[in-house]
Design a protein around this motif. Structure first.
Motif, PDB file in Angstrom:
ATOM      1  N   PHE A 129     -16.126 -32.080 -12.589  1.00  0.00           N
ATOM      2  CA  PHE A 129     -16.370 -30.638 -12.618  1.00  0.00           C
ATOM      3  C   PHE A 129     -17.617 -30.335 -11.799  1.00  0.00           C
ATOM      4  CE2 PHE A 129     -18.340 -32.652 -16.231  1.00  0.00           C
ATOM      5  CZ  PHE A 129     -19.616 -32.122 -16.272  1.00  0.00           C
ATOM      6  N   PRO A 130     -17.790 -29.093 -11.329  1.00  0.00           N
ATOM      7  CA  PRO A 130     -18.916 -28.760 -10.445  1.00  0.00           C
ATOM      8  C   PRO A 130     -20.220 -28.565 -11.207  1.00  0.00           C
ATOM      9  CG  PRO A 130     -17.598 -26.805 -10.855  1.00  0.00           C
ATOM     10  CD  PRO A 130     -16.863 -27.954 -11.503  1.00  0.00           C
ATOM     11  N   SER A 131     -21.328 -28.657 -10.450  1.00  0.00           N
ATOM     12  CA  SER A 131     -22.668 -28.375 -10.995  1.00  0.00           C
ATOM     13  C   SER A 131     -22.944 -29.168 -12.258  1.00  0.00           C
ATOM     14  CB  SER A 131     -22.834 -26.877 -11.243  1.00  0.00           C
ATOM     15  OG  SER A 131     -22.801 -26.162 -10.031  1.00  0.00           O
ATOM     16  N   ALA A 132     -22.616 -30.457 -12.228  1.00  0.00           N
ATOM     17  CA  ALA A 132     -22.758 -31.275 -13.421  1.00  0.00           C
ATOM     18  C   ALA A 132     -24.212 -31.438 -13.857  1.00  0.00           C
ATOM     19  CB  ALA A 132     -22.138 -32.649 -13.173  1.00  0.00           C
TER      20      ALA A 132
ATOM     21  N   HIS B 273     -26.724 -29.099 -13.857  1.00  0.00           N
ATOM     22  CA  HIS B 273     -27.469 -27.913 -14.254  1.00  0.00           C
ATOM     23  C   HIS B 273     -26.745 -27.150 -15.353  1.00  0.00           C
ATOM     24  CE1 HIS B 273     -30.269 -28.301 -10.923  1.00  0.00           C
ATOM     25  NE2 HIS B 273     -29.254 -28.463 -10.106  1.00  0.00           N
ATOM     26  N   GLY B 274     -27.540 -26.650 -16.304  1.00  0.00           N
ATOM     27  CA  GLY B 274     -26.988 -25.745 -17.301  1.00  0.00           C
ATOM     28  C   GLY B 274     -26.926 -24.342 -16.736  1.00  0.00           C
ATOM     29  N   ILE B 275     -25.978 -23.544 -17.222  1.00  0.00           N
ATOM     30  CA  ILE B 275     -25.806 -22.174 -16.759  1.00  0.00           C
ATOM     31  C   ILE B 275     -25.712 -21.247 -17.960  1.00  0.00           C
ATOM     32  CG2 ILE B 275     -24.337 -20.561 -15.487  1.00  0.00           C
ATOM     33  CD1 ILE B 275     -23.274 -22.875 -13.864  1.00  0.00           C
ATOM     34  N   ASP B 276     -26.464 -20.161 -17.922  1.00  0.00           N
ATOM     35  CA  ASP B 276     -26.310 -19.062 -18.875  1.00  0.00           C
ATOM     36  C   ASP B 276     -25.869 -17.844 -18.078  1.00  0.00           C
ATOM     37  OD1 ASP B 276     -27.850 -19.702 -21.737  1.00  0.00           O
ATOM     38  OD2 ASP B 276     -28.564 -20.903 -20.066  1.00  0.00           O
ATOM     39  N   TYR B 277     -24.755 -17.255 -18.478  1.00  0.00           N
ATOM     40  CA  TYR B 277     -24.216 -16.113 -17.742  1.00  0.00           C
ATOM     41  C   TYR B 277     -24.133 -14.922 -18.685  1.00  0.00           C
ATOM     42  CZ  TYR B 277     -21.496 -13.639 -14.205  1.00  0.00           C
ATOM     43  OH  TYR B 277     -21.081 -12.730 -13.262  1.00  0.00           O
ATOM     44  N   PHE B 278     -24.768 -13.808 -18.262  1.00  0.00           N
ATOM     45  CA  PHE B 278     -24.850 -12.612 -19.093  1.00  0.00           C
ATOM     46  C   PHE B 278     -24.027 -11.499 -18.453  1.00  0.00           C
ATOM     47  CE2 PHE B 278     -28.769 -15.017 -18.782  1.00  0.00           C
ATOM     48  CZ  PHE B 278     -28.971 -15.415 -20.105  1.00  0.00           C
ATOM     49  N   HIS B 279     -22.996 -11.066 -19.132  1.00  0.00           N
ATOM     50  CA  HIS B 279     -22.165  -9.982 -18.621  1.00  0.00           C
ATOM     51  C   HIS B 279     -22.846  -8.642 -18.901  1.00  0.00           C
ATOM     52  CE1 HIS B 279     -18.411 -12.210 -17.644  1.00  0.00           C
ATOM     53  NE2 HIS B 279     -18.937 -13.084 -18.490  1.00  0.00           N
ATOM     54  N   GLY B 280     -22.917  -7.792 -17.870  1.00  0.00           N
ATOM     55  CA  GLY B 280     -23.437  -6.453 -18.028  1.00  0.00           C
ATOM     56  C   GLY B 280     -22.308  -5.474 -18.304  1.00  0.00           C
ATOM     57  N   PRO B 281     -22.631  -4.189 -18.447  1.00  0.00           N
ATOM     58  CA  PRO B 281     -21.598  -3.181 -18.691  1.00  0.00           C
ATOM     59  C   PRO B 281     -20.634  -3.020 -17.525  1.00  0.00           C
ATOM     60  CG  PRO B 281     -23.736  -2.145 -18.324  1.00  0.00           C
ATOM     61  CD  PRO B 281     -23.988  -3.606 -18.466  1.00  0.00           C
ATOM     62  N   VAL B 282     -21.096  -3.352 -16.303  1.00  0.00           N
ATOM     63  CA  VAL B 282     -20.229  -3.431 -15.124  1.00  0.00           C
ATOM     64  C   VAL B 282     -20.578  -4.737 -14.407  1.00  0.00           C
ATOM     65  CG1 VAL B 282     -19.967  -0.936 -14.828  1.00  0.00           C
ATOM     66  CG2 VAL B 282     -21.882  -2.111 -13.717  1.00  0.00           C
TER      67      VAL B 282
ATOM     68  N   ALA C 248     -24.667 -10.797  -5.624  1.00  0.00           N
ATOM     69  CA  ALA C 248     -23.220 -10.816  -5.849  1.00  0.00           C
ATOM     70  C   ALA C 248     -22.583 -12.155  -5.486  1.00  0.00           C
ATOM     71  CB  ALA C 248     -22.564  -9.687  -5.061  1.00  0.00           C
ATOM     72  N   ALA C 249     -22.930 -12.713  -4.327  1.00  0.00           N
ATOM     73  CA  ALA C 249     -22.314 -13.965  -3.891  1.00  0.00           C
ATOM     74  C   ALA C 249     -22.668 -15.111  -4.837  1.00  0.00           C
ATOM     75  CB  ALA C 249     -22.749 -14.301  -2.468  1.00  0.00           C
TER      76      ALA C 249
ATOM     77  N   CYS D 102     -21.279 -18.668  -9.654  1.00  0.00           N
ATOM     78  CA  CYS D 102     -21.497 -19.056 -11.055  1.00  0.00           C
ATOM     79  C   CYS D 102     -20.238 -18.848 -11.885  1.00  0.00           C
ATOM     80  CB  CYS D 102     -22.653 -18.256 -11.647  1.00  0.00           C
ATOM     81  SG  CYS D 102     -24.290 -18.767 -11.092  1.00  0.00           S
ATOM     82  N   ARG D 103     -19.562 -17.728 -11.670  1.00  0.00           N
ATOM     83  CA  ARG D 103     -18.326 -17.478 -12.414  1.00  0.00           C
ATOM     84  C   ARG D 103     -17.272 -18.537 -12.084  1.00  0.00           C
ATOM     85  NH1 ARG D 103     -19.673 -11.883 -11.554  1.00  0.00           N
ATOM     86  NH2 ARG D 103     -18.591 -11.926  -9.543  1.00  0.00           N
ATOM     87  N   LEU D 104     -17.192 -18.914 -10.811  1.00  0.00           N
ATOM     88  CA  LEU D 104     -16.225 -19.935 -10.405  1.00  0.00           C
ATOM     89  C   LEU D 104     -16.543 -21.275 -11.051  1.00  0.00           C
ATOM     90  CD1 LEU D 104     -13.831 -20.797  -8.689  1.00  0.00           C
ATOM     91  CD2 LEU D 104     -15.407 -21.184  -6.776  1.00  0.00           C
ATOM     92  N   VAL D 105     -17.819 -21.635 -11.072  1.00  0.00           N
ATOM     93  CA  VAL D 105     -18.223 -22.891 -11.704  1.00  0.00           C
ATOM     94  C   VAL D 105     -17.864 -22.882 -13.185  1.00  0.00           C
ATOM     95  CG1 VAL D 105     -20.220 -24.269 -12.413  1.00  0.00           C
ATOM     96  CG2 VAL D 105     -20.063 -23.428 -10.057  1.00  0.00           C
ATOM     97  N   LEU D 106     -18.182 -21.794 -13.879  1.00  0.00           N
ATOM     98  CA  LEU D 106     -17.871 -21.709 -15.300  1.00  0.00           C
ATOM     99  C   LEU D 106     -16.361 -21.734 -15.538  1.00  0.00           C
ATOM    100  CD1 LEU D 106     -20.529 -19.067 -16.371  1.00  0.00           C
ATOM    101  CD2 LEU D 106     -20.418 -21.435 -17.161  1.00  0.00           C
ATOM    102  N   ASP D 107     -15.619 -21.043 -14.686  1.00  0.00           N
ATOM    103  CA  ASP D 107     -14.155 -21.052 -14.819  1.00  0.00           C
ATOM    104  C   ASP D 107     -13.610 -22.474 -14.696  1.00  0.00           C
ATOM    105  OD1 ASP D 107     -14.100 -18.312 -15.132  1.00  0.00           O
ATOM    106  OD2 ASP D 107     -13.505 -17.893 -13.053  1.00  0.00           O
TER     107      ASP D 107
END
Length: 284
Positions: free
Chosen positions: A216-219, A221-230, A250-251, A256-261
């Motif tokens: 899997f990618p980015s093995a 590093h830890g990632i925290d992803y915070f979704h906003g209202p948009v 944005a890029a 990050c979303r792709l890595v988490l997916d």
């Protein structure tokens, strides 16, 4: 001597960043925007830096000045204004790295959270004893009262998972983190049992990447992803050795979303993940 002005919150800084991006998309300089808006160049610059507060009405007026027609984004930006009371995390600001107070603020305002960890259990799932054991391994060593201060901050962050309307929380955890015995066997077992309990909450999803899983990618590093209202107001935090790096471009967020997916794709589903955690705990 007058009291020093408190630093801008991460939320105010992000609002300023988005207003700057709207301005730059229209190819306006801060001076040109100020002339159109009826303000000074320094006023615009300070708003964009998060040093000055701005009302919802002014945010909407700036959006009109910048020809922004994305109503959902405008409404979301307007909702980020007008905060009078500073959050509980501000009491820690003088004693902790700024990244930790920013983290608590981002979690508080997120509409949903996704995290991935390979070596440590995610902070929102840690027990008191596990968190204390982690902080005891800090380099350079922390003083006992600094350790307790950080433990207190970490446990207070977890309140968001118990709110009346808690945000959805998805944690991808590698099996390596589950088998690390920080604090010894007893602490490790209690930590695993706590994860199992948390995984039964309706708003919490735990997915484990087993040792025999695929790459899997980015093995590292830890990632925290915070979704906003948009989506434009999402934020990610990438773990680093010192403090963590905030991402809002944005890029980078797309990556990050792709890595988490991809990490979620190779992880076990919630039920077999819970079974694996139970088996590890039972073996301790």
């Amino acid at each position: 001597m007058p009291a020093s002005t408190p630093p801008p919150t991460v939320r105010r800084r992000r609002l300023g960043t988005e207003l700057r991006r709207l301005r730059e998309r229209t190819d306006l300089s801060a001076t040109e925007a100020a002339a159109l808006f009826g303000a000074t160049q320094s006023r615009i610059s300070n708003i964009e830096a998060g040093r000055y507060g701005v009302s919802a009405d002014r945010v909407r007026a700036l959006a009109r000045t910048y020809d922004c027609s994305d109503q959902a984004l405008i409404d979301a930006l307007a909702s980020m204004t007008g905060e009078r009371k500073r959050g509980w995390w501000e009491e820690y600001r003088e004693a902790l790295p700024v990244g930790l107070t920013d983290l608590a603020e981002l979690e508080h305002h997120a509409t949903a959270l996704r995290v991935a960890q390979v070596i440590n259990i995610p902070g929102l799932l840690q027990t008191v004893d596990y968190a204390r054991a982690i902080f005891r391994e800090a380099v350079p060593p922390l003083l006992p009262h600094d350790i307790e201060f950080r433990v207190s901050h970490r446990i207070k962050r977890q309140a968001i998972l118990y709110r009346d309307a808690p945000p959805p929380y998805t944690a991808v955890i590698h099996e390596a983190a589950l088998r690390m015995q920080f604090g010894g066997r007893s602490v490790a077992k209690s930590q695993l049992d706590h994860i199992i309990t948390m995984s039964e909450r309706d708003n919490v999803t735990i997915a484990v990447i087993p040792f025999d899983g695929t790459a899997f990618p980015s093995a590292g590093h830890g990632i925290d992803y915070f979704h906003g209202p948009v989506r434009q107001l999402d934020t990610a935090l990438i773990d680093t050795a010192d403090n963590g790096s905030l991402i809002d471009a944005a890029a980078q967020l797309d990556r990050c979303r792709l890595v988490l997916d991809r990490m979620e794709h190779v992880a076990l589903k919630p039920t077999p993940s819970r079974d694996l955690i139970h088996n590890i705990s039972k073996a301790l």
